[in-house]
Design a protein around this motif. Sequence first.
Motif, PDB file in Angstrom:
ATOM      1  N   LEU A  10       8.130  31.962  49.009  1.00 41.35           N
ATOM      2  CA  LEU A  10       7.986  30.521  49.188  1.00 41.35           C
ATOM      3  C   LEU A  10       6.908  30.229  50.210  1.00 41.35           C
ATOM      4  O   LEU A  10       6.755  30.953  51.204  1.00 41.35           O
ATOM      5  N   VAL A  11       6.150  29.155  49.979  1.00 42.09           N
ATOM      6  CA  VAL A  11       5.283  28.593  51.008  1.00 42.09           C
ATOM      7  C   VAL A  11       5.771  27.179  51.304  1.00 42.09           C
ATOM      8  O   VAL A  11       6.328  26.504  50.439  1.00 42.09           O
ATOM      9  N   VAL A  12       5.580  26.752  52.541  1.00 43.60           N
ATOM     10  CA  VAL A  12       5.977  25.413  52.970  1.00 43.60           C
ATOM     11  C   VAL A  12       4.716  24.575  53.128  1.00 43.60           C
ATOM     12  O   VAL A  12       3.793  24.960  53.855  1.00 43.60           O
ATOM     13  N   GLY A  55      -5.150  25.370  52.484  1.00 46.79           N
ATOM     14  CA  GLY A  55      -4.744  24.069  51.993  1.00 46.79           C
ATOM     15  C   GLY A  55      -4.431  24.092  50.510  1.00 46.79           C
ATOM     16  O   GLY A  55      -4.023  25.114  49.949  1.00 46.79           O
ATOM     17  N   ALA A  56      -4.685  22.947  49.864  1.00 42.38           N
ATOM     18  CA  ALA A  56      -4.349  22.817  48.455  1.00 42.38           C
ATOM     19  C   ALA A  56      -5.071  23.837  47.588  1.00 42.38           C
ATOM     20  O   ALA A  56      -4.534  24.319  46.581  1.00 42.38           O
ATOM     21  N   ALA A  57      -6.298  24.201  47.964  1.00 36.24           N
ATOM     22  CA  ALA A  57      -7.054  25.180  47.177  1.00 36.24           C
ATOM     23  C   ALA A  57      -6.351  26.537  47.170  1.00 36.24           C
ATOM     24  O   ALA A  57      -6.354  27.236  46.147  1.00 36.24           O
ATOM     25  N   TRP A  58      -5.749  26.919  48.315  1.00 34.46           N
ATOM     26  CA  TRP A  58      -5.008  28.193  48.351  1.00 34.46           C
ATOM     27  C   TRP A  58      -3.824  28.131  47.407  1.00 34.46           C
ATOM     28  O   TRP A  58      -3.566  29.081  46.650  1.00 34.46           O
ATOM     29  N   LEU A  59      -3.112  27.023  47.422  1.00 31.49           N
ATOM     30  CA  LEU A  59      -1.947  26.897  46.554  1.00 31.49           C
ATOM     31  C   LEU A  59      -2.350  26.951  45.082  1.00 31.49           C
ATOM     32  O   LEU A  59      -1.682  27.601  44.264  1.00 31.49           O
ATOM     33  N   HIS A  62      -2.947  30.508  44.048  1.00 31.56           N
ATOM     34  CA  HIS A  62      -1.784  31.413  44.090  1.00 31.56           C
ATOM     35  C   HIS A  62      -0.546  30.806  43.442  1.00 31.56           C
ATOM     36  O   HIS A  62       0.565  31.306  43.637  1.00 31.56           O
ATOM     37  N   ARG A  63      -0.720  29.770  42.636  1.00 34.29           N
ATOM     38  CA  ARG A  63       0.428  29.028  42.125  1.00 34.29           C
ATOM     39  C   ARG A  63       1.354  29.858  41.241  1.00 34.29           C
ATOM     40  O   ARG A  63       2.540  29.528  41.108  1.00 34.29           O
ATOM     41  N   SER A  64       0.848  30.909  40.645  1.00 35.06           N
ATOM     42  CA  SER A  64       1.708  31.748  39.806  1.00 35.06           C
ATOM     43  C   SER A  64       2.516  32.755  40.621  1.00 35.06           C
ATOM     44  O   SER A  64       3.396  33.425  40.074  1.00 35.06           O
TER      45      SER A  64
END
Length: 211
Positions: A10-12, A55-59, A62-64
Amino acid sequence: MEQKRENPRLVVYGCGGHGKVVADIALARGLRVEGFIDDGVQAGGRVLGLPILGGAAWLEAHRSEVGVALGIGENHARRRVYGLCEALGLVPATLIHPSAVVAASARVGAGVVVMAQAVINPDARVADGVIINSGAIVEHDCELGAFAHLSPNATLGGTVRIGALAHVGLGASILPGKSVGEEAVVGAGAVVLADVPPRVVVVGVPARVRR
């Protein structure tokens, strides 16, 4: 209560004070917290010993690989990030502290955070993205609209209705059967004896419109 299966990694999203509490709940539930996502903080730092990943670009990249929890206390910003997660195909995790009490017949939406010693009683309905903060009480048959926030020790009597994006302050009390309109703010310690219109601020005992 409906429970969704969470990604164990999980990331917060949000590394401020609220994000710290959300991360602590995830850890208390035995989830592996990889770190924090925050658009306004440079990557590479650490919070609670966990890395700020980007930020959002990292998510997006790595969203999968990870799930995401909402660590943002401000209602409109939390709704925006929830929408970002949806656009990436992610359903924000619902996190309930082990010491919270949630009735089996209560319904709790996606991205909800229920903090330590909070209570949600039978047939309550909690929509997506709501915060039930530490020690808050949601009595039977209450309905909380999306992205509302109950502050620590706030109390809702039975059948109370809280509108979307409303904020109920520290220690405030809403009498049974009353409603708080969308985007309204109930000040700390206020006691609501009558319905609160949308998009106003009420304070005091009894609560009265301030603006």
